[in-house]
Write an enzyme that holds these catalytic residues in place. Structure first.
Site, PDB file in Angstrom:
ATOM      1  N   GLU A   4     -40.973  59.581   2.519  1.00  0.00           N
ATOM      2  CA  GLU A   4     -41.874  58.914   3.460  1.00  0.00           C
ATOM      3  C   GLU A   4     -41.799  59.599   4.809  1.00  0.00           C
ATOM      4  O   GLU A   4     -40.830  60.312   5.100  1.00  0.00           O
ATOM      5  CB  GLU A   4     -41.507  57.434   3.598  1.00  0.00           C
TER       6      GLU A   4
ATOM      7  N   HIS B  52     -47.716  45.814  12.974  1.00  0.00           N
ATOM      8  CA  HIS B  52     -47.024  45.824  11.695  1.00  0.00           C
ATOM      9  C   HIS B  52     -45.580  45.344  11.768  1.00  0.00           C
ATOM     10  O   HIS B  52     -45.115  44.635  10.882  1.00  0.00           O
ATOM     11  CB  HIS B  52     -47.059  47.249  11.154  1.00  0.00           C
TER      12      HIS B  52
ATOM     13  N   ARG C 222     -39.284  52.275  14.379  1.00  0.00           N
ATOM     14  CA  ARG C 222     -38.544  52.121  13.119  1.00  0.00           C
ATOM     15  C   ARG C 222     -38.903  53.234  12.142  1.00  0.00           C
ATOM     16  O   ARG C 222     -40.075  53.534  11.932  1.00  0.00           O
ATOM     17  CB  ARG C 222     -38.904  50.771  12.507  1.00  0.00           C
TER      18      ARG C 222
ATOM     19  N   HIS D  33     -49.011  50.101  12.249  1.00  0.00           N
ATOM     20  CA  HIS D  33     -49.086  50.912  11.031  1.00  0.00           C
ATOM     21  C   HIS D  33     -50.385  51.709  11.064  1.00  0.00           C
ATOM     22  O   HIS D  33     -51.440  51.163  11.386  1.00  0.00           O
ATOM     23  CB  HIS D  33     -49.035  50.028   9.779  1.00  0.00           C
TER      24      HIS D  33
ATOM     25  N   ARG E 131     -44.594  57.268  12.114  1.00  0.00           N
ATOM     26  CA  ARG E 131     -45.815  56.472  12.114  1.00  0.00           C
ATOM     27  C   ARG E 131     -46.418  56.248  13.493  1.00  0.00           C
ATOM     28  O   ARG E 131     -47.649  56.129  13.592  1.00  0.00           O
ATOM     29  CB  ARG E 131     -45.611  55.156  11.389  1.00  0.00           C
TER      30      ARG E 131
HETATM   31  C1  FAD Z   1     -47.534  44.628   4.374  1.00  0.00           C
HETATM   32  C2  FAD Z   1     -46.129  44.991   4.720  1.00  0.00           C
HETATM   33  C3  FAD Z   1     -45.506  46.026   4.050  1.00  0.00           C
HETATM   34  C4  FAD Z   1     -44.188  46.382   4.363  1.00  0.00           C
HETATM   35  N1  FAD Z   1     -43.579  47.378   3.659  1.00  0.00           N
HETATM   36  C5  FAD Z   1     -42.270  47.648   3.904  1.00  0.00           C
HETATM   37  C6  FAD Z   1     -41.563  48.583   3.114  1.00  0.00           C
HETATM   38  O1  FAD Z   1     -42.098  49.123   2.167  1.00  0.00           O
HETATM   39  N2  FAD Z   1     -40.268  48.841   3.409  1.00  0.00           N
HETATM   40  C7  FAD Z   1     -39.619  48.223   4.441  1.00  0.00           C
HETATM   41  O2  FAD Z   1     -38.431  48.490   4.659  1.00  0.00           O
HETATM   42  N3  FAD Z   1     -40.262  47.319   5.197  1.00  0.00           N
HETATM   43  C8  FAD Z   1     -41.562  47.014   4.943  1.00  0.00           C
HETATM   44  N4  FAD Z   1     -42.204  46.080   5.710  1.00  0.00           N
HETATM   45  C9  FAD Z   1     -41.437  45.359   6.727  1.00  0.00           C
HETATM   46  C10 FAD Z   1     -40.505  44.386   6.021  1.00  0.00           C
HETATM   47  O3  FAD Z   1     -41.178  43.855   4.906  1.00  0.00           O
HETATM   48  C11 FAD Z   1     -40.084  43.262   6.939  1.00  0.00           C
HETATM   49  O4  FAD Z   1     -39.584  43.762   8.131  1.00  0.00           O
HETATM   50  C12 FAD Z   1     -38.975  42.459   6.289  1.00  0.00           C
HETATM   51  O5  FAD Z   1     -39.329  42.135   4.965  1.00  0.00           O
HETATM   52  C13 FAD Z   1     -38.723  41.199   7.080  1.00  0.00           C
HETATM   53  O6  FAD Z   1     -37.901  40.380   6.307  1.00  0.00           O
HETATM   54  P1  FAD Z   1     -37.321  39.051   6.926  1.00  0.00           P
HETATM   55  O7  FAD Z   1     -36.510  38.433   5.855  1.00  0.00           O
HETATM   56  O8  FAD Z   1     -36.695  39.345   8.228  1.00  0.00           O
HETATM   57  O9  FAD Z   1     -38.628  38.163   7.251  1.00  0.00           O
HETATM   58  P2  FAD Z   1     -39.805  37.628   6.301  1.00  0.00           P
HETATM   59  O10 FAD Z   1     -39.832  38.296   4.995  1.00  0.00           O
HETATM   60  O11 FAD Z   1     -41.068  37.651   7.111  1.00  0.00           O
HETATM   61  O12 FAD Z   1     -39.403  36.101   6.063  1.00  0.00           O
HETATM   62  C14 FAD Z   1     -39.394  35.199   7.142  1.00  0.00           C
HETATM   63  C15 FAD Z   1     -39.095  33.829   6.589  1.00  0.00           C
HETATM   64  O13 FAD Z   1     -38.868  32.912   7.657  1.00  0.00           O
HETATM   65  C16 FAD Z   1     -39.608  31.724   7.435  1.00  0.00           C
HETATM   66  N5  FAD Z   1     -39.782  31.091   8.747  1.00  0.00           N
HETATM   67  C17 FAD Z   1     -40.332  31.599   9.873  1.00  0.00           C
HETATM   68  N6  FAD Z   1     -40.221  30.717  10.877  1.00  0.00           N
HETATM   69  C18 FAD Z   1     -39.568  29.637  10.372  1.00  0.00           C
HETATM   70  C19 FAD Z   1     -39.132  28.399  10.911  1.00  0.00           C
HETATM   71  N7  FAD Z   1     -39.324  28.078  12.203  1.00  0.00           N
HETATM   72  N8  FAD Z   1     -38.510  27.500  10.081  1.00  0.00           N
HETATM   73  C20 FAD Z   1     -38.292  27.798   8.774  1.00  0.00           C
HETATM   74  N9  FAD Z   1     -38.662  28.972   8.218  1.00  0.00           N
HETATM   75  C21 FAD Z   1     -39.292  29.868   9.017  1.00  0.00           C
HETATM   76  C22 FAD Z   1     -40.854  32.202   6.745  1.00  0.00           C
HETATM   77  O14 FAD Z   1     -41.532  31.152   6.075  1.00  0.00           O
HETATM   78  C23 FAD Z   1     -40.217  33.202   5.776  1.00  0.00           C
HETATM   79  O15 FAD Z   1     -39.666  32.518   4.681  1.00  0.00           O
HETATM   80  C24 FAD Z   1     -43.517  45.707   5.396  1.00  0.00           C
HETATM   81  C25 FAD Z   1     -44.139  44.656   6.085  1.00  0.00           C
HETATM   82  C26 FAD Z   1     -45.437  44.286   5.738  1.00  0.00           C
HETATM   83  C27 FAD Z   1     -46.092  43.157   6.469  1.00  0.00           C
END
Ligand code: FAD
Length: 519
Positions: free
Chosen positions: A149, A360, A395, A262, A303
């Site tokens: 990548e 993104h 990032r 992105h 990116r």
């Molecule tokens: C389309 C897309 C593609 C991506 N592709 C990649 C990739 O290929 N590789 C990579 O490394 N990263 C990628 N990323 C980035 C990566 O996916 C995210 O940075 C990472 O998954 C974030 O994970 P997280 O667990 O921190 O948050 P999230 O997966 O966003 O989960 C957040 C959680 O918190 C909950 N929540 C929020 N506020 C509250 C609250 N007040 N009370 C209770 N629950 C709450 C939500 O409901 C959810 O369950 C991508 C992002 C996107 C949008």
């Protein structure tokens, strides 16, 4: 947990029943009541990659966990992740090389200690995920397939199901959580405020249904804030509610001006607006073209450089999109992307795909140390809501999933050393209302004035925005009078070397940022 909404763009993730709890939609969520009479060791807020992994780690260490999740699994950014997870696994790779690429992408702002932890520990977390049942794509010779990548010097990105990586990982982690009686899941519940003792130590969470949960510590895993901008690849719940919870409890936030755009989100295709076409597609040879068919950028640059090249071209020409040529890429490598585009009437095997940048990923978040500790005792932050400084100003692709697992684990283990909670406490004043989502007007103003290129004249009015996080992003973006990584100031177009290693801190109770040096 409800399954997919219309906004699981372009995928077939919607299903009549959730595979999270395997219960039909509408069935009441089973949970012992009242919750506050049963304190657990740990409260984890958020059920994306970081939250699920933190909960599993704590349960694996013998702890009881309450996992609170506001939205269905299919509405987490983790579920939408396509590109994969970075880990130095190849024989010609090493954590030191991964670190070198991470530092280069981060443009003089990477906190090396945090990035080193990420790069050193990502291979072990990959092994953990395999042990938890995640099947990563093989190379046909008994090894794991490693993708290339943008910004990575060698092939080091693992995938599961091609571009269905996030979905596959979350499905397995959710299944493992379901099997663990030590993890109580509170679904469709939003954390509305943190509960603190007289010394300010966090010992609980107030939910939007009035329940008060108690534990040794709270781990915020609430995801990012890219949905503060109107054009985004993120689910609508990614508006930084965890950052506002942390701030209300007195935690410092950092680097909010660094929001990654992105380069290749689909534009002008009904039903797929904002749908992300992964960086990995360019790693496999896809090219970018203007409307005359000319290439105009090295597609494998980091990116921010690619996104800005597209942004400038679109600004110069007035065009709405550039075109991604995937015709030379094997469609079987990216089945989710290809299926989604085909379902919307664009066949990427024969047609160039119209794309433009979209917000993104937020590099900033709640200030946290190498074990996820925030500046408030008993409160931890992991995943996209945290700011360890490891991403610096930009990032490196696929480092964020790795971050969720590396720091999710570290925080879960560290948090178990916190003292047990005392008698039931009440939440601090004004801490029982969940943070409001940003209005359409705020999101559009953020896109126009705090987007890929900002200047003081556009940012100043945002200091009066109705949404508190929008005001803080604008304040940080105004404070950093330079261009670095994802933060581009049209009125300060050069990098200022005096700001190397200087992170932008918004201290609790203040909307005036200051710089702090992190190493
Ligand atoms: C389309 C897309 C593609 C991506 N592709 C990649 C990739 O290929 N590789 C990579 O490394 N990263 C990628 N990323 C980035 C990566 O996916 C995210 O940075 C990472 O998954 C974030 O994970 P997280 O667990 O921190 O948050 P999230 O997966 O966003 O989960 C957040 C959680 O918190 C909950 N929540 C929020 N506020 C509250 C609250 N007040 N009370 C209770 N629950 C709450 C939500 O409901 C959810 O369950 C991508 C992002 C996107 C949008």
């Amino acid at each position: 947990m409800r399954a997919g909404r219309s906004g699981c763009p372009g995928t077939s993730c919607a299903s009549p029943a959730s595979w999270w709890t395997q219960r039909p939609v509408g069935t009441p969520v089973p949970y012992p009541s009242p919750v506050h009479e049963h304190p657990s060791d740990l409260i984890v807020v958020g059920a994306g990659a970081a939250g699920l992994f933190a909960a599993l780690t704590a349960a694996g260490a013998g702890a009881t966990v309450t996992l609170v999740s506001a939205r269905p699994l299919a509405e987490t950014a983790s579920y939408w992740a396509q590109g994969g997870m970075a880990a130095a696994l190849a024989p010609d790779d090493a954590p030191a090389l991964h670190l070198r690429d991470t530092v280069t992408a981060g443009r003089g702002l990477v906190r090396r200690s945090a990035a080193a932890v990420l790069c050193d520990e990502a291979p072990a977390r990959f092994t953990d995920l395999e042990a938890l049942g995640v099947h990563f794509d093989g190379d046909g010779r008994g090894g794991v397939a490693l993708g290339l990548e943008g910004g990575h010097g060698v092939r080091r990105v693992v995938h599961a199901g091609g571009s269905a990586t996030g979905r596959r990982i979350l499905r397995e982690l959710a299944a493992r959580v379901r099997e663990r009686p030590a993890i109580a899941v509170l679904e469709d519940r939003r954390g509305a405020g943190l509960v603190q003792d007289a010394e300010g130590r966090v010992h609980g969470l107030a939910c939007d249904d009035g329940r008060i949960l108690r534990a040794r510590a709270v781990v915020l895993a609430t995801g990012g804030a890219a949905a503060l901008w109107s054009r985004t690849t993120n689910p609508p719940g990614s508006f930084g509610s965890g950052l506002m919870l942390a701030r209300a409890a007195g935690a410092d936030l950092a680097d909010l001006e660094f929001v990654q755009f992105h380069p290749t989100a689909v534009v002008g295709v009904p039903g797929r607006e904002g749908f992300l076409v992964s960086e990995a597609v360019r790693g496999e040879g896809a090219t970018l073209h203007d409307k005359h068919g000319e290439r105009f950028v090295d597609e494998l640059l980091p990116r921010d450089a690619v996104a800005r090249a597209i942004h400038r071209l679109l600004a110069e020409t007035g065009d709405a999109a550039v075109y991604l040529d995937m015709t030379g890429v094997d469609p079987d490598r990216f089945p989710t992307i290809v299926e989604s585009l085909r379902a919307a009437g664009v066949d990427p095997a024969t047609t160039r795909v119209p794309v433009a940048p979209a917000s993104h990923y937020m590099m900033g978040g709640a200030v946290s140390d190498l074990d996820g500790r925030t500046t408030v005792a008993g409160l931890y932050a992991v995943g996209e809501c945290a700011c360890t400084g490891l991403h610096g100003a930009n990032r490196l692709a696929s480092n964020s999933l790795a971050e969720c697992f590396v720091f999710g684990r570290r925080a879960a283990l560290a948090a178990l050393d916190e003292p047990p909670p005392g008698p039931p406490l009440t939440p601090t004043a004004a801490a029982t209302e969940p943070a409001p989502p940003p209005s359409r007007a705020v999101r559009e103003a953020m896109w126009r004035h705090a987007g890929l290129e900002r200047d003081a004249a556009g940012l100043r009015p945002l200091l009066g925005a109705e949404h508190p996080l929008a005001r803080l992003v604008a304040a940080c973006a105004l404070h950093r009078e330079e261009t670095r990584g994802a933060h581009a100031r049209a009125d300060f177009p050069a990098l200022d070397p005096r700001l190397d290693e200087r992170h932008t801190i918004v201290a609790a109770g203040s909307e005036a940022p200051s710089f702090a040096r992190w190493t």
